[in-house]
Motif scaffolding. Structure first.
Motif, PDB file in Angstrom:
ATOM      1  N   LYS A  87      -6.999  12.078  -7.464  1.00 57.95           N
ATOM      2  CA  LYS A  87      -7.977  11.044  -7.100  1.00 57.95           C
ATOM      3  C   LYS A  87      -9.197  11.115  -8.019  1.00 57.95           C
ATOM      4  CE  LYS A  87      -5.590   9.910  -3.369  1.00 57.95           C
ATOM      5  NZ  LYS A  87      -4.773   8.696  -3.304  1.00 57.95           N
ATOM      6  N   ASN A  88     -10.015  10.055  -8.004  1.00 53.99           N
ATOM      7  CA  ASN A  88     -11.253  10.073  -8.789  1.00 53.99           C
ATOM      8  C   ASN A  88     -12.111  11.276  -8.421  1.00 53.99           C
ATOM      9  OD1 ASN A  88     -10.122   7.479  -9.123  1.00 53.99           O
ATOM     10  ND2 ASN A  88     -12.125   6.620  -9.642  1.00 53.99           N
TER      11      ASN A  88
ATOM     12  N   LEU B  44      -7.280  -0.707  -2.361  1.00 54.16           N
ATOM     13  CA  LEU B  44      -6.193  -0.200  -3.178  1.00 54.16           C
ATOM     14  C   LEU B  44      -6.545  -0.148  -4.664  1.00 54.16           C
ATOM     15  CD1 LEU B  44      -3.305   0.780  -2.446  1.00 54.16           C
ATOM     16  CD2 LEU B  44      -2.475  -1.409  -3.317  1.00 54.16           C
ATOM     17  N   TYR B  45      -6.100   0.911  -5.293  1.00 57.48           N
ATOM     18  CA  TYR B  45      -6.268   1.136  -6.735  1.00 57.48           C
ATOM     19  C   TYR B  45      -7.729   1.304  -7.146  1.00 57.48           C
ATOM     20  CZ  TYR B  45      -1.448  -0.705  -6.927  1.00 57.48           C
ATOM     21  OH  TYR B  45      -0.104  -0.940  -6.724  1.00 57.48           O
ATOM     22  N   GLY B  46      -8.639   1.398  -6.169  1.00 55.20           N
ATOM     23  CA  GLY B  46     -10.058   1.534  -6.483  1.00 55.20           C
ATOM     24  C   GLY B  46     -10.831   0.238  -6.426  1.00 55.20           C
TER      25      GLY B  46
ATOM     26  N   THR C 189       0.861  -1.175   0.000  1.00 53.96           N
ATOM     27  CA  THR C 189       0.000   0.000   0.000  1.00 53.96           C
ATOM     28  C   THR C 189       0.896   1.223   0.000  1.00 53.96           C
ATOM     29  OG1 THR C 189      -1.857   1.118   1.126  1.00 53.96           O
ATOM     30  CG2 THR C 189      -0.164   0.153   2.530  1.00 53.96           C
TER      31      THR C 189
ATOM     32  N   HIS D 209      -9.160   3.717  -9.892  1.00 53.69           N
ATOM     33  CA  HIS D 209      -8.269   4.859  -9.679  1.00 53.69           C
ATOM     34  C   HIS D 209      -6.931   4.602 -10.364  1.00 53.69           C
ATOM     35  CE1 HIS D 209      -6.093   8.116  -7.920  1.00 53.69           C
ATOM     36  NE2 HIS D 209      -5.301   7.324  -7.241  1.00 53.69           N
ATOM     37  N   ILE D 210      -6.467   3.369 -10.287  1.00 48.69           N
ATOM     38  CA  ILE D 210      -5.220   2.949 -10.928  1.00 48.69           C
ATOM     39  C   ILE D 210      -5.477   1.648 -11.661  1.00 48.69           C
ATOM     40  CG2 ILE D 210      -2.893   2.016 -10.452  1.00 48.69           C
ATOM     41  CD1 ILE D 210      -2.806   4.017  -8.062  1.00 48.69           C
TER      42      ILE D 210
ATOM     43  N   HIS E 198       3.554   1.874  -8.916  1.00 47.50           N
ATOM     44  CA  HIS E 198       2.898   1.936  -7.599  1.00 47.50           C
ATOM     45  C   HIS E 198       3.082   0.578  -6.894  1.00 47.50           C
ATOM     46  CE1 HIS E 198       0.304   4.950  -9.827  1.00 47.50           C
ATOM     47  NE2 HIS E 198       0.418   5.595  -8.678  1.00 47.50           N
TER      48      HIS E 198
ATOM     49  N   GLN F  94      -8.357   5.725  -2.357  1.00 48.98           N
ATOM     50  CA  GLN F  94      -8.317   5.527  -3.802  1.00 48.98           C
ATOM     51  C   GLN F  94      -9.617   4.940  -4.346  1.00 48.98           C
ATOM     52  OE1 GLN F  94      -4.826   3.238  -4.851  1.00 48.98           O
ATOM     53  NE2 GLN F  94      -3.443   4.578  -3.739  1.00 48.98           N
TER      54      GLN F  94
ATOM     55  N   SER G 268       1.619   0.955 -13.770  1.00 46.86           N
ATOM     56  CA  SER G 268       0.288   1.529 -13.938  1.00 46.86           C
ATOM     57  C   SER G 268       0.215   2.252 -15.271  1.00 46.86           C
ATOM     58  CB  SER G 268      -0.017   2.505 -12.806  1.00 46.86           C
ATOM     59  OG  SER G 268       0.093   1.863 -11.549  1.00 46.86           O
TER      60      SER G 268
END
Length: 367
Positions: free
Chosen positions: A186-187, A133-135, A85, A284-285, A310, A160, A343
């Motif tokens: 961020k989103n 993480l990452y959405g 993370t 997000h990623i 990331h 995220q 990413s």
């Protein structure tokens, strides 16, 4: 073709007039800290997350820190943290004087492995931080089950994952409390640093509200030793404008992610897990894994496609956490991700031609 990793202009062009109006309204009001814009945003974001309460603060790191402090977690305590993370998750634990205890990652979900949590619990463990993480939402049901068994708090790090859902529930409404970041990329991003805490627990909300404001509910009356961590009126006003469009922007991210998932067919690339009925991701990623990550990174750069790693150094291997005495290979899955993750661009405004180019370029790498 030149494709940046992230371009915020498509979003800002769409809502430019509203952002300028929001700025003018705050400027005219001459209220810049803890005014009506903040109250309105806290209410609107709580409603968006389908949770009872929200409290704005300075940034995402502060949001986790304030939750931990409100829960009374401190020196001598331990908090379960994913091994993979962003470092802010662990820093918040350190800032309250507690010790982060890392737990391995569950494959290309990139999130904490619920099956590995229980063996890391000790008599000093007080909470589990589940990072979406990452959405992609963490697997919350088994996390909540082990927490209930051991009487632990569950904190969602949703920095995220604005708008993501797990089992139909919005992230931010599932654990005891949740932390959000509104860092510009961020989103849902502010035009500066901002953060927020959500919770259905009024006691946590009341404590966080005091702690963010010098430990005070009434001016110059300080009930606890607090901090200065406030989401200002201007950022709240900007975020209110953007929040109205967030679901639509996230839906476009999902369409791009679906294309990547179905059309990237290079056998040397491991793709992230898709959205489904349980995990409704907000991307997000978009993180891919490749054994030849450095070669892929250089190749894409030469082709005009910007990428980001990331996160290339796991927290337990960072100099800042050397004192924990954790050796390399302590968390092999997290270390594998750190050495092979890349990413690729995924954002609102990425055109079909750009997506075509990214997919085609990746598919011919090393083939």
């Amino acid at each position: 073709m030149k494709i940046p990793y992230l371009d915020l202009q498509p979003i800002h062009v769409e809502v430019s007039d509203e952002l300028h109006t929001a700025f003018d309204n705050v400027l005219t009001s001459s209220t810049f800290i803890q005014g009506e814009e903040l109250k309105a945003f806290e209410y609107e974001f709580a409603s968006f997350c389908e949770v009872d309460n929200a409290v704005g603060c300075g940034n995402g790191l502060d949001a986790i820190f304030l939750i931990l402090k409100a829960m009374g977690i401190g020196v001598g305590d331990e908090v379960i943290v994913p091994a993979h993370t962003f470092i802010a998750t662990a820093l918040a634990v350190t800032y309250v004087g507690a010790t982060p205890v890392f737990v391995e990652t569950a494959g290309n979900s990139f999130n904490i492995d619920p099956d590995e949590i229980e063996q890391s619990i000790t008599a000093n463990t007080k909470a589990i931080i589940a990072v979406h993480l990452y959405g992609r939402p963490a697997d919350m049901d088994p996390i909540l089950a082990v927490a209930k068994k051991h009487r632990l708090r569950v904190i969602e790090d949703a920095a995220q994952a604005h708008g993501a859902r797990y089992q139909g529930k919005r992230v931010g409404s599932i654990g005891d409390a949740a932390a959000f970041s509104f860092y510009p990329g961020k989103n849902l991003g502010a035009l500066g640093d901002s953060g927020l805490v959500t919770s259905n627990d009024p006691e946590i909300i009341q404590k966080v509200a005091m702690l963010r404001n010098y430990g005070s509910k009434t001016k110059y009356v300080h009930e606890v030793q607090g901090n200065n961590s406030r989401l200002d009126e201007l950022q709240a006003a900007f975020l209110r404008v953007k929040l109205k469009e967030l679901d639509r922007w996230n839906a476009k991210r999902e369409l791009i992610a679906q294309r990547y998932l179905s059309e990237i067919i290079n056998p040397g690339i491991v793709l992230p897990l898709p959205s489904d009925d349980v995990y409704q991701c907000v991307w997000h990623i978009f993180a891919i894994l490749c054994d030849k990550r450095d070669d892929l990174e250089n190749y894409l750069r030469e082709k005009g496609i910007e990428t980001i790693r990331h996160y290339p150094i796991p927290i337990h291997m960072q100099e800042a956490y050397r004192y924990l005495g954790l050796e390399p290979r302590s968390y092999p899955q997290a270390e594998m991700i750190a050495s092979s993750e890349l990413s690729i661009p995924l954002y609102y405004g990425l055109s079909d031609d750009m997506v075509d180019y990214i997919i085609d370029t990746i598919n011919v790498f090393m083939n």
